[in-house]
Scaffold this active site. Structure first.
Site, PDB file in Angstrom:
ATOM      1  CD  GLU A 101      -2.088   5.685   0.374  1.00  0.00           C
ATOM      2  OE1 GLU A 101      -2.702   6.329  -0.667  1.00  0.00           O
ATOM      3  OE2 GLU A 101      -1.889   4.678   0.407  1.00  0.00           O
ATOM      4  N   GLY A 122       6.905  -0.603  -4.937  1.00  0.00           N
ATOM      5  CA  GLY A 122       7.347   0.206  -3.798  1.00  0.00           C
ATOM      6  C   GLY A 122       8.480   0.964  -4.068  1.00  0.00           C
ATOM      7  CG  ASN A 159       4.504   0.157   0.369  1.00  0.00           C
ATOM      8  OD1 ASN A 159       4.173  -0.594   1.009  1.00  0.00           O
ATOM      9  ND2 ASN A 159       4.058   0.109  -0.903  1.00  0.00           N
ATOM     10  CG  ASP A 194     -10.593  -9.625  -4.226  1.00  0.00           C
ATOM     11  OD1 ASP A 194     -11.747  -9.014  -4.085  1.00  0.00           O
ATOM     12  OD2 ASP A 194     -10.570 -10.838  -3.552  1.00  0.00           O
ATOM     13  NE  ARG A 195      -7.656  -0.980  -3.839  1.00  0.00           N
ATOM     14  CZ  ARG A 195      -6.733  -0.348  -4.170  1.00  0.00           C
ATOM     15  NH1 ARG A 195      -6.290  -0.409  -5.362  1.00  0.00           N
ATOM     16  NH2 ARG A 195      -5.885   0.258  -3.371  1.00  0.00           N
ATOM     17  NE  ARG A 240      -0.993   1.698  -7.867  1.00  0.00           N
ATOM     18  CZ  ARG A 240       0.067   2.564  -7.972  1.00  0.00           C
ATOM     19  NH1 ARG A 240       0.293   3.251  -8.882  1.00  0.00           N
ATOM     20  NH2 ARG A 240       0.872   2.294  -7.290  1.00  0.00           N
ATOM     21  N   GLY A 293       0.965  -1.096   0.132  1.00  0.00           N
ATOM     22  CA  GLY A 293      -0.014  -0.169  -0.098  1.00  0.00           C
ATOM     23  C   GLY A 293       0.805   1.237   0.105  1.00  0.00           C
ATOM     24  CE1 TYR A 313       0.193  -5.699  -5.264  1.00  0.00           C
ATOM     25  CE2 TYR A 313      -0.740  -5.138  -3.007  1.00  0.00           C
ATOM     26  CZ  TYR A 313       0.290  -4.951  -3.933  1.00  0.00           C
ATOM     27  OH  TYR A 313       1.472  -4.560  -3.635  1.00  0.00           O
ATOM     28  CG  ASP A 368       4.952   3.665  -2.669  1.00  0.00           C
ATOM     29  OD1 ASP A 368       4.621   4.736  -3.051  1.00  0.00           O
ATOM     30  OD2 ASP A 368       4.732   2.459  -2.533  1.00  0.00           O
TER      31      ASP A 368
END
Length: 322
Positions: A41, A262, A43, A111-112, A174, A39, A95, A265
């Site tokens: 944020e 990542g 990360n 899958d969220r 995204r 994720g 995911y 980030d």
């Protein structure tokens, strides 16, 4: 009485569990999956915590083993989780990643839907906690998750401006969440005159129709956003920043790519780390090091130490440490 904020950086967004197969294995026929937290944020909060910064992440998690698994990873890294919204309803976003070698491209399946994060509204957020910080970091991943998430980002920007908290925003487009036009129409009003604006070269092209030399692109981004500092990732060419007067470039670190997610980030975390000390050059150096570490490790969240980062900055082209 001290007025020092409790945190250096806070952030809010969805954290998920990543389920992946190694290169050469297809999800269609896989009989086992590697599970890691992820994720954007989260990360970033982890990377900054590992550099010794006081960081906090706010998000929605289910009260079940999957939610606790993710929280444990953040907690071990040193991220404060007092503001996490735990829920008896909803689910953990996941995911799936099918890593691939050419000619195939790596595939990601999300899958969220209806996750605890997507169900959040501004009324769920502990605002006094989230804004007790020197800087709040937001991304373009959160607004398209749900109307509630879009409202949270808008409210975070409004409150941060009102309270004089610095704002950092990473486009992080995204395509499986929204269109370039939808993203641009939402993001541009949010980021006017913020402190740090991160946008990859590809996102600058897709969302804002920019092209040409990197210096022209980053300057145009500054004109569009009026952000005090615009940072544009150039992938293998490094990173370029524009502070309204001067351009600052830092080449990428040599790296053997193990796992791509990542890296952006990590770059943002490094730049913010330097920015907090008023040292942009140092921030760019730290950013490219963290991006390289993310690429060279399995998983989205960077594992490192301040000493390791310092040694890599000092000897950026040394591959043998004695």
């Amino acid at each position: 009485m001290s007025t020092q904020p409790r945190f250096d950086v806070t952030t809010t967004g969805e954290a998920m569990l990543r389920l992946s197969v190694p290169v050469g294995v297809r999800l269609e026929t896989a009989d086992r999956l590697d599970m890691r937290p992820g994720g954007a944020e989260a990360n970033l909060a982890v990377a900054l915590a590992r550099l010794g910064r006081r960081s906090a992440w706010v998000g929605g998690l289910p009260k079940n083993p999957l939610g606790r698994n993710l929280a444990n990873h953040l907690r071990v890294a040193g991220v404060d989780l007092e503001g996490v919204v735990w829920s008896n309803e909803g689910r953990m976003g996941t995911y799936y990643v099918e890593f691939a070698a050419p000619p195939r491209a790596t595939q990601v399946i999300y899958d969220r839907a209806n996750s605890c994060a997507a169900r959040l509204t501004p009324g769920d957020i502990p605002w006094d906690y989230l804004l007790d910080t020197r800087l709040i970091h937001l991304t373009g991943i959160t607004p398209p998750l749900s109307p509630g998430c879009k409202a949270i980002v808008e409210e975070a920007v409004r409150r941060a401006r009102q309270q004089g908290v610095a704002i950092s925003f990473d486009v992080n487009f995204r395509s499986k969440l929204w269109t370039p036009q939808e993203a641009a129409e939402t993001i541009v009003p949010l980021v006017q005159e913020i402190d740090l604006f991160f946008c990859g070269r590809g996102d600058a092209r897709n969302l804002f129709g920019l092209d040409g030399p990197p210096e022209e692109m980053v300057q145009r981004l500054a004109e569009i956003t009026h952000a005090r500092l615009v940072v544009m990732s150039l992938a293998e060419a490094g990173v370029l920043a524009f502070d309204g007067q001067d351009f600052h470039h830092e080449p990428a670190q040599p790296v053997q790519i193990i796992d791509r997610p990542g890296a952006g980030d990590g770059l943002a975390a490094g730049v913010i780390h330097g920015w907090l000390d008023g040292d942009l050059r140092r921030g760019l150096q730290t950013g490219v090091v963290l991006a390289a570490l993310a690429l060279s490790q399995h998983g989205d969240m960077i594992v490192t130490t301040p000493e390791e980062v310092e040694s890599l900055i000092q000897a950026s082209h040394t591959t043998l440490v004695r």
